[in-house]
Design a protein around this motif. Structure first.
Motif, PDB file in Angstrom:
ATOM      1  N   LEU A 192      58.389  49.884  33.667  1.00 20.18           N
ATOM      2  CA  LEU A 192      58.104  49.097  31.852  1.00 20.18           C
ATOM      3  C   LEU A 192      57.120  47.433  32.412  1.00 20.18           C
ATOM      4  N   PRO A 193      56.056  47.437  31.797  1.00 14.21           N
ATOM      5  CA  PRO A 193      55.844  46.221  32.329  1.00 14.21           C
ATOM      6  C   PRO A 193      56.693  45.096  32.518  1.00 14.21           C
ATOM      7  N   GLU A 194      56.196  44.426  33.879  1.00 14.79           N
ATOM      8  CA  GLU A 194      57.326  43.158  34.408  1.00 14.79           C
ATOM      9  C   GLU A 194      57.837  41.987  32.995  1.00 14.79           C
ATOM     10  N   ASP A 195      56.746  42.227  32.202  1.00 15.57           N
ATOM     11  CA  ASP A 195      57.333  40.803  31.137  1.00 15.57           C
ATOM     12  C   ASP A 195      58.025  41.543  29.809  1.00 15.57           C
ATOM     13  N   VAL A 196      58.547  42.776  30.056  1.00 15.14           N
ATOM     14  CA  VAL A 196      59.282  43.187  28.870  1.00 15.14           C
ATOM     15  C   VAL A 196      60.885  42.827  28.931  1.00 15.14           C
ATOM     16  N   GLN A 197      60.350  42.634  27.628  1.00 16.39           N
ATOM     17  CA  GLN A 197      62.059  41.485  26.512  1.00 16.39           C
ATOM     18  C   GLN A 197      63.652  42.277  27.243  1.00 16.39           C
ATOM     19  N   PHE A 198      64.473  42.116  28.085  1.00 15.46           N
ATOM     20  CA  PHE A 198      65.655  43.399  28.213  1.00 15.46           C
ATOM     21  C   PHE A 198      66.519  42.433  27.395  1.00 15.46           C
ATOM     22  N   THR A 199      67.367  42.716  26.784  1.00 16.87           N
ATOM     23  CA  THR A 199      68.911  42.498  26.428  1.00 16.87           C
ATOM     24  C   THR A 199      69.916  43.241  27.144  1.00 16.87           C
ATOM     25  N   ALA A 200      70.820  42.194  27.949  1.00 16.36           N
ATOM     26  CA  ALA A 200      72.301  42.460  28.169  1.00 16.36           C
ATOM     27  C   ALA A 200      73.170  42.633  27.226  1.00 16.36           C
ATOM     28  N   VAL A 201      74.216  43.967  27.157  1.00 13.38           N
ATOM     29  CA  VAL A 201      75.668  43.737  26.426  1.00 13.38           C
ATOM     30  C   VAL A 201      76.126  44.052  26.438  1.00 13.38           C
ATOM     31  N   ASP A 202      77.302  43.600  27.048  1.00  8.35           N
ATOM     32  CA  ASP A 202      78.578  44.101  27.408  1.00  8.35           C
ATOM     33  C   ASP A 202      79.878  43.044  27.044  1.00  8.35           C
ATOM     34  N   ILE A 203      80.906  43.644  27.257  1.00  6.66           N
ATOM     35  CA  ILE A 203      82.183  43.169  26.920  1.00  6.66           C
ATOM     36  C   ILE A 203      83.164  42.214  27.699  1.00  6.66           C
ATOM     37  N   TYR A 204      82.392  41.829  29.023  1.00  5.89           N
ATOM     38  CA  TYR A 204      83.194  41.370  29.749  1.00  5.89           C
ATOM     39  C   TYR A 204      81.957  39.798  30.227  1.00  5.89           C
ATOM     40  N   SER A 205      82.314  38.743  30.212  1.00  4.52           N
ATOM     41  CA  SER A 205      81.929  37.826  30.297  1.00  4.52           C
ATOM     42  C   SER A 205      81.731  37.168  31.608  1.00  4.52           C
ATOM     43  N   ASP A 206      82.055  37.395  32.388  1.00  3.98           N
ATOM     44  CA  ASP A 206      82.289  36.643  34.203  1.00  3.98           C
ATOM     45  C   ASP A 206      80.052  37.830  35.006  1.00  3.98           C
ATOM     46  N   MET A 207      80.695  39.207  34.256  1.00  3.27           N
ATOM     47  CA  MET A 207      79.819  39.994  34.539  1.00  3.27           C
ATOM     48  C   MET A 207      77.998  39.860  33.540  1.00  3.27           C
ATOM     49  N   LEU A 208      78.628  39.193  32.759  1.00  5.08           N
ATOM     50  CA  LEU A 208      77.195  38.655  32.093  1.00  5.08           C
ATOM     51  C   LEU A 208      76.827  37.280  32.489  1.00  5.08           C
ATOM     52  N   THR A 209      77.519  36.665  33.031  1.00  4.56           N
ATOM     53  CA  THR A 209      76.989  35.717  34.116  1.00  4.56           C
ATOM     54  C   THR A 209      76.441  36.307  34.390  1.00  4.56           C
ATOM     55  N   PHE A 210      76.754  37.001  35.851  1.00  2.41           N
ATOM     56  CA  PHE A 210      75.899  36.746  36.814  1.00  2.41           C
ATOM     57  C   PHE A 210      74.836  37.565  36.311  1.00  2.41           C
ATOM     58  N   ILE A 211      74.745  39.014  35.339  1.00  3.14           N
ATOM     59  CA  ILE A 211      73.184  39.368  35.177  1.00  3.14           C
ATOM     60  C   ILE A 211      72.045  38.398  34.977  1.00  3.14           C
ATOM     61  N   GLN A 212      72.696  37.307  34.264  1.00  6.00           N
ATOM     62  CA  GLN A 212      71.805  36.067  33.340  1.00  6.00           C
ATOM     63  C   GLN A 212      71.709  35.840  34.643  1.00  6.00           C
ATOM     64  N   ASP A 213      72.453  34.980  35.703  1.00  2.00           N
ATOM     65  CA  ASP A 213      71.775  34.803  37.298  1.00  2.00           C
ATOM     66  C   ASP A 213      71.063  35.522  38.139  1.00  2.00           C
ATOM     67  N   PHE A 214      71.286  36.982  37.776  1.00  2.00           N
ATOM     68  CA  PHE A 214      70.136  38.031  38.355  1.00  2.00           C
ATOM     69  C   PHE A 214      68.815  38.411  37.466  1.00  2.00           C
ATOM     70  N   PHE A 215      68.630  38.031  36.173  1.00  2.00           N
ATOM     71  CA  PHE A 215      67.283  37.817  35.828  1.00  2.00           C
ATOM     72  C   PHE A 215      66.562  37.246  35.991  1.00  2.00           C
ATOM     73  N   GLU A 216      67.480  35.471  36.056  1.00  2.00           N
ATOM     74  CA  GLU A 216      66.685  34.038  36.430  1.00  2.00           C
ATOM     75  C   GLU A 216      65.793  34.486  38.058  1.00  2.00           C
ATOM     76  N   ILE A 217      66.614  34.736  38.909  1.00  2.00           N
ATOM     77  CA  ILE A 217      66.400  35.626  40.593  1.00  2.00           C
ATOM     78  C   ILE A 217      65.490  36.672  40.328  1.00  2.00           C
ATOM     79  N   ALA A 218      65.423  37.137  39.585  1.00  2.00           N
ATOM     80  CA  ALA A 218      64.210  38.669  39.669  1.00  2.00           C
ATOM     81  C   ALA A 218      63.259  38.495  38.554  1.00  2.00           C
ATOM     82  N   GLY A 219      62.866  37.150  38.209  1.00  2.00           N
ATOM     83  CA  GLY A 219      61.899  36.711  37.745  1.00  2.00           C
ATOM     84  C   GLY A 219      61.710  37.612  36.400  1.00  2.00           C
ATOM     85  N   VAL A 220      63.412  37.945  35.685  1.00  2.00           N
ATOM     86  CA  VAL A 220      62.925  38.468  34.144  1.00  2.00           C
ATOM     87  C   VAL A 220      63.147  37.936  33.037  1.00  2.00           C
ATOM     88  N   ASN A 221      62.191  38.996  32.079  1.00  2.00           N
ATOM     89  CA  ASN A 221      62.909  38.306  30.348  1.00  2.00           C
ATOM     90  C   ASN A 221      63.894  38.598  29.876  1.00  2.00           C
TER      91      ASN A 221
END
Length: 268
Positions: A138-167
């Motif tokens: 998919l395009p590098e600027d694709v907007q990706f929204t991740a949804v889950d029930i675990y807050s700690d996992m989502l914090t990790f995923i948000q940090d991953f997005f920033e490291i990987a340069g994901v929108n």
């Protein structure tokens, strides 16, 4: 069942180390069901915890060290091949993504090959699946929204997005009672519906009714967490047929060794 008992049950469950990161809305939903069915408050608490384990906890056999995982990601972020290797390694920590690793190189490239331009993606009950981002065609600027029930996992995923340069962005929510309604080009429901139907047998149908996606990718496991696979593909194929019945969908089926997938073009 009184509201007071439901509040007490919710608080008691969320105090447990295995459950404190779960969105309270889901704990309340399951707790209300169990209070109505069980003979005592104690039984309802135990049954609520068991159901939460079936829905999410069973897929994390050991506690994930998110801090160490982020260190590994940061160390390899500058080297693209090594970064993919790190993502591949970290996805082993969650049973659902671990099952997909053997087919990862073909899964997304095969299924998403002929889609019209995708600018927005919604990954529901995502687990660690967003770490597959380097494999997405998919395009590098694709907007990706991740949804889950675990807050700690989502914090990790948000940090991953920033490291990987994901929108990217994350949302913690109970998608059974509060499904996202925003319009998306592509919505991922990867082995999600069987989990939701542990709580509500009609959860898959209700969720699909509430979603606003041009394309849905719905998948099912071909074997249980314990490794049993007899009849599962046929069973889930029939389950999908019931879900699709009466809907104006265009469907493509994909059979992989560890996953049965359906790419759905809706009329939205």
């Amino acid at each position: 069942m009184s509201e007071e008992f439901l509040e007490l049950l919710t608080e008691q469950v969320l105090r447990g180390a295995k459950y404190r990161e779960i969105t309270p809305g889901l704990v309340r939903r399951i707790g209300a069901q169990e209070l109505a069915k069980r003979r005592s408050f104690k039984e309802a608490v135990k049954a609520t915890k068991n159901k939460l384990h079936q829905v999410g906890g069973a897929y994390q056999q050991t506690k994930i060290n998110y801090e160490k995982s982020l260190e590994m990601l940061r160390e390899t972020a500058v080297s693209h091949p090594n970064f993919r290797t790190t993502c591949h390694q970290l996805m082993q920590a969650h049973a659902s993504t671990r099952e997909r690793l053997s087919i990862l190189d073909e899964f997304y490239t095969t299924i998403l090959a002929d889609l019209p331009p995708v600018r927005t993606v919604l990954d529901l009950a995502c687990g660690l699946n967003p770490l597959m981002y380097p494999w997405l065609p998919l395009p590098e600027d694709v907007q990706f929204t991740a949804v889950d029930i675990y807050s700690d996992m989502l914090t990790f995923i948000q940090d991953f997005f920033e490291i990987a340069g994901v929108n990217g962005r994350t949302q913690q929510r109970d998608i059974i009672g509060n499904p996202p309604t925003e319009k998306y080009d592509l919505i991922l429901l990867l082995k999600t519906i069987p989990c939701l139907e542990q709580v509500d047998k009609l959860a898959g149908e209700k969720l699909v009714d509430g979603l606003n996606g041009r394309t849905l990718l719905i998948s099912y496991p071909t074997q249980s967490l314990g490794g049993r696979g007899k009849g599962m593909v046929e069973n889930y194929a029939q389950q999908f047929e019931r879900l699709a019945n009466g809907r104006n969908w265009q469907v493509q089926r994909f059979d992989f060794a560890t996953e049965l997938a359906f790419l759905v073009q809706t009329e939205q």
